[in-house]
Design an enzyme around this catalytic site. Structure first.
Site, PDB file in Angstrom:
ATOM      1  N   CYS A 180       7.813  12.751 -42.067  1.00  0.00           N
ATOM      2  CA  CYS A 180       7.530  13.205 -43.425  1.00  0.00           C
ATOM      3  C   CYS A 180       8.512  14.325 -43.780  1.00  0.00           C
ATOM      4  O   CYS A 180       8.571  15.354 -43.106  1.00  0.00           O
ATOM      5  CB  CYS A 180       6.083  13.699 -43.494  1.00  0.00           C
ATOM      6  SG  CYS A 180       5.689  14.484 -45.048  1.00  0.00           S
ATOM      7  N   VAL A 185       9.805  23.380 -40.627  1.00  0.00           N
ATOM      8  CA  VAL A 185      10.355  23.532 -39.285  1.00  0.00           C
ATOM      9  C   VAL A 185       9.523  24.526 -38.447  1.00  0.00           C
ATOM     10  O   VAL A 185       9.295  24.318 -37.264  1.00  0.00           O
ATOM     11  CB  VAL A 185      11.837  23.978 -39.370  1.00  0.00           C
ATOM     12  CG1 VAL A 185      12.354  24.488 -38.029  1.00  0.00           C
ATOM     13  CG2 VAL A 185      12.690  22.807 -39.869  1.00  0.00           C
ATOM     14  N   GLY A 187       6.246  25.387 -38.214  1.00  0.00           N
ATOM     15  CA  GLY A 187       5.073  24.843 -37.533  1.00  0.00           C
ATOM     16  C   GLY A 187       5.453  23.660 -36.660  1.00  0.00           C
ATOM     17  O   GLY A 187       5.020  23.550 -35.510  1.00  0.00           O
ATOM     18  N   TYR A 478      -3.307  16.684 -29.965  1.00  0.00           N
ATOM     19  CA  TYR A 478      -1.958  17.173 -30.284  1.00  0.00           C
ATOM     20  C   TYR A 478      -2.079  18.406 -31.174  1.00  0.00           C
ATOM     21  O   TYR A 478      -2.672  18.337 -32.254  1.00  0.00           O
ATOM     22  CB  TYR A 478      -1.201  16.050 -30.997  1.00  0.00           C
ATOM     23  CG  TYR A 478       0.184  16.404 -31.521  1.00  0.00           C
ATOM     24  CD1 TYR A 478       1.028  17.271 -30.838  1.00  0.00           C
ATOM     25  CD2 TYR A 478       0.654  15.825 -32.698  1.00  0.00           C
ATOM     26  CE1 TYR A 478       2.299  17.560 -31.327  1.00  0.00           C
ATOM     27  CE2 TYR A 478       1.925  16.101 -33.193  1.00  0.00           C
ATOM     28  CZ  TYR A 478       2.733  16.977 -32.503  1.00  0.00           C
ATOM     29  OH  TYR A 478       3.990  17.265 -32.984  1.00  0.00           O
ATOM     30  N   TYR A 481      -1.562  18.295 -34.787  1.00  0.00           N
ATOM     31  CA  TYR A 481      -2.580  17.604 -35.571  1.00  0.00           C
ATOM     32  C   TYR A 481      -3.840  18.477 -35.540  1.00  0.00           C
ATOM     33  O   TYR A 481      -4.892  18.066 -35.070  1.00  0.00           O
ATOM     34  CB  TYR A 481      -2.863  16.206 -35.007  1.00  0.00           C
ATOM     35  CG  TYR A 481      -1.805  15.190 -35.380  1.00  0.00           C
ATOM     36  CD1 TYR A 481      -0.654  15.562 -36.056  1.00  0.00           C
ATOM     37  CD2 TYR A 481      -1.981  13.841 -35.085  1.00  0.00           C
ATOM     38  CE1 TYR A 481       0.310  14.636 -36.415  1.00  0.00           C
ATOM     39  CE2 TYR A 481      -1.007  12.906 -35.439  1.00  0.00           C
ATOM     40  CZ  TYR A 481       0.134  13.304 -36.099  1.00  0.00           C
ATOM     41  OH  TYR A 481       1.072  12.379 -36.449  1.00  0.00           O
TER      42      TYR A 481
END
Ligand SMILES: Cc1cc2nc3c(=O)[nH]c(=O)nc-3n(C[C@H](O)[C@H](O)[C@H](O)COP(=O)(O)OP(=O)(O)OC[C@H]3O[C@@H](n4cnc5c(N)ncnc54)[C@H](O)[C@@H]3O)c2cc1C
Ligand SMILES: *[C@@H]1O[C@H](CO)[C@@H](O)[C@H](O)[C@H]1NC(C)=O
Ligand SMILES: *[C@@H]1O[C@H](CO)[C@@H](O)[C@H](O)[C@H]1NC(C)=O
Ligand SMILES: *[C@@H]1O[C@H](CO)[C@@H](O)[C@H](O)[C@H]1NC(C)=O
Length: 540
Positions: A180, A185, A187, A478, A481
């Site tokens: 996306c 950058v 995070g 993750y 996420y």
């Protein structure tokens, strides 16, 4: 100045706790006084004091809302009841970042760091305690050095900007990161960063060679001066626990002049279940130049009116030509029935564009846009699969997805380079032995608590149905996420115990080293957030 003084923090807390009980006309001066105090502090800690009044937005400032909303990527966290930051600081220079840290600490204000604002739980721009946002969006410089095959990327840049700036300089270089283009950058790289070249080149963090960070004492450090441990931690451990990252220096990778992409869709009546089953045998083991994502979505059936089915979409990037790709999949994945006509050959940057879902018609510099998609409400969760889900299990899951009606799953295959990197080379532990990652996703445009409640309960139910099929002890997740369902830290006396719960899921055996680094570089836990790495209890 290095020691954080708890007293100013308490006084701010008291002022703010009193706020609901006083009238608005009285409330304003208290917030104003924080603004004034903050500005004064910044002035005395920066090299250009006269510039400070251009970078701090108080709630009363006419631009406050638009600055706040510019990098809100989830409408759930921008409602009238959302607690907004007292101040938003938008530094233009390194020394203003340094001063912001020092002043927030001295005045006793909680600091949130925002780069692209894509955090799934919005924790870069919301908080339950009074806070300031340090917004990195002015840090968008990207220097690409083709001769040395590196790039220095400031953390406020987006992935689309990174890809575009590399492509401007070379048609045969790229960088492995997310699909996306608006993701930030700051995070993304501090939390790992995966994309469609991960099977060939690993995660973004596997290609980071240096970084610049401002620590809790306001010092600017690079790889050498921060030391091995901290440099290790900010490549996957999440940046916000350790300091404010200004830039990452990355190694570029070689991409072929032509790559191939395809998307093939199959519904349940087209034997989608068999294909999903076979995908598990192929996608994590095939040629590492092939990344074949699988998206499972409940959709209306075309053949059975009024009924729902599941559409399985196989979306692929191959770092090679279409002929070779078709030959490979005829042999390894015959059920897919891939035809050459279904594949599109294009340059690598065009494939970035294709994956980022831009219209065919728009021009490549759309990759530089920061707001190209509509902001709606969403919730995401993640899981990891270590052994293939049996066919009966898959049938049952797909049936449950039809019943639930709205939650989608995305399977991202691992293997290839991911198997070659040791689990402790970076904080990101999900390497050899992980077949694929599942992303759960549900998005909606409707306003209102009822819709939200019902969809959140849907996604949590599907997560619970998946329990037998996914990683256990810990059930892995993750960190990029972000999912507050798996644990939350409210910065009470149980910091450490609360922190263990989600940290083990994100970092597994790397948790201990992360805690040690955290305790060493931020012993007072100034860089705390809802899912930060805790400090060791006896030292905190
Ligand atoms: C539409 C969408 C698509 C995505 N696609 C992918 C994908 O393909 N691959 C993938 O791996 N992930 C993907 N993600 C997840 C994404 O990588 C994470 O949400 C990432 O943390 C976002 O970074 P950000 O800078 O935009 O977010 P922010 O919300 O700004 O920050 C996220 C976290 O990092 C901290 N942080 C931000 N900047 C800094 C800094 N400079 N220094 C220290 N800490 C900092 C924040 O405080 C926060 O805790 C996607 C997310 C969205 C919303
Ligand atoms: C709002 O804040 C910005 C940034 O500090 C400043 O430049 C601007 O003058 C402020 N506007 C008003 C009306 O105070
Ligand atoms: C970005 O680069 C320009 C040109 O070199 C410079 O003027 C500016 O200060 C840089 N911005 C940041 C945030 O470093
Ligand atoms: C589905 O599988 C059956 C049995 O293997 C086969 O006969 C049929 O042609 C397949 N259907 C489609 C649409 O591929």
């Amino acid at each position: 100045m290095d020691k954080s003084n708890p007293l100013p923090f308490l006084s701010v807390m008291i002022i703010l706790l009193l706020l609901p009980h006083v009238s608005n006309s009285q409330a304003a001066p208290s917030r104003d006084s924080i603004f004034v105090t903050f500005l004064q502090c910044l002035k005395s800690h920066t090299t250009q004091p006269d510039q400070v009044s251009n970078i701090v937005y108080a709630q009363t400032n006419a631009s406050y809302t638009s600055i706040f909303e510019a990098f809100v990527r989830n409408a759930r966290f921008n409602t009238p009841s959302t607690t907004k930051p007292l101040l938003i600081v938008t530094p233009l220079h390194e020394n203003q970042v340094q001063a912001t840290i020092v002043c927030s600490k001295t005045i006793g204000l909680h600091l949130k760091i925002r780069s692209g604002g894509h955090d799934f739980e919005g924790i870069s721009y919301i908080s339950e305690v009074p806070f300031v946002i340090l917004d990195m969006f002015n840090f968008q410089n990207i220097t690409v050095d083709i001769q040395n095959e590196i790039a220095v990327i400031q953390t406020g840049a987006s992935l689309g900007q990174v890809y575009y700036r590399i492509w401007e300089k070379s048609k045969v270089h790229g960088f492995p990161a997310g699909v996306c283009s608006t993701v930030g950058v700051g995070g993304h790289l501090s939390g790992g960063g995966y994309g469609n070249m991960m099977r060939k080149f690993g995660l973004s963090i596997d290609n980071v060679v240096d970084a610049k960070i401002v620590d809790v004492n306001g010092r600017v450090l690079d790889k050498n001066s921060m030391g091995e441990d901290l440099f290790w931690a900010i490549r996957g451990g999440g940046g916000a626990s350790f300091g404010v990252i200004l830039s990452y220096t990355v190694k570029l990778v070689s991409v072929p002049e032509k790559v191939a992409v395809f998307q093939v869709d199959k519904t349940l009546d087209q034997n989608a279940t068999d294909l999903v089953f076979q995908w598990q045998q192929v996608a994590p083991h095939t040629d590492d130049r092939l990344f074949m994502r699988l998206v499972l979505q409940p959709v209306s059936s075309k053949t059975l009116k009024g009924q729902k089915t599941i559409r399985a979409s196989f979306q692929a990037l191959f770092l090679g030509g279409a002929d070779e790709l078709v030959t490979l999949l005829e042999k390894e994945f015959p059920l897919l029935g891939l035809k050459k006509e279904t594949c599109k050959e294009m340059s690598w940057i065009e494939s970035v564009f294709w994956w980022a879902n831009f219209n065919d018609g728009s021009s490549l510099n759309a990759l530089l846009e920061r707001n190209h998609y509509k902001v709606h409400s969403s919730k995401r969760k993640s899981d990891y699969v270590q052994s293939p889900i049996p066919k009966d299990g898959l049938k049952w899951i797909l049936k449950k997805m039809v019943e639930l009606g709205k939650v989608e799953l995305v399977f991202n295959p691992y293997g290839g380079k991911m198997n070659e990197v040791a689990f402790d080379a970076t904080p990101f532990p999900h390497r050899a032995g992980y077949l694929y990652k599942i992303q759960y996703t549900v998005s909606w445009e409707e306003k209102g608590d009822d819709v939200e409640k019902s969809l959140l309960s849907q996604i949590r139910m599907l997560y619970s149905y998946m329990t037998p099929f996914v990683s256990k002890n810990p059930r892995s997740a993750y960190v990029n996420y972000r999912d507050l369902d798996i644990g939350i830290n409210r910065h009470g006396k149980d910091d450490y115990n609360d922190g263990v719960v989600y940290s083990i899921k994100y970092f597994n055996k790397n948790f201990e080293r992360l805690v040690n680094v955290k305790t060493k570089v931020d012993p007072e836990n100034f860089f705390w957030n809802e899912q930060s790495i805790p400090t060791l209890p006896n030292k905190a």
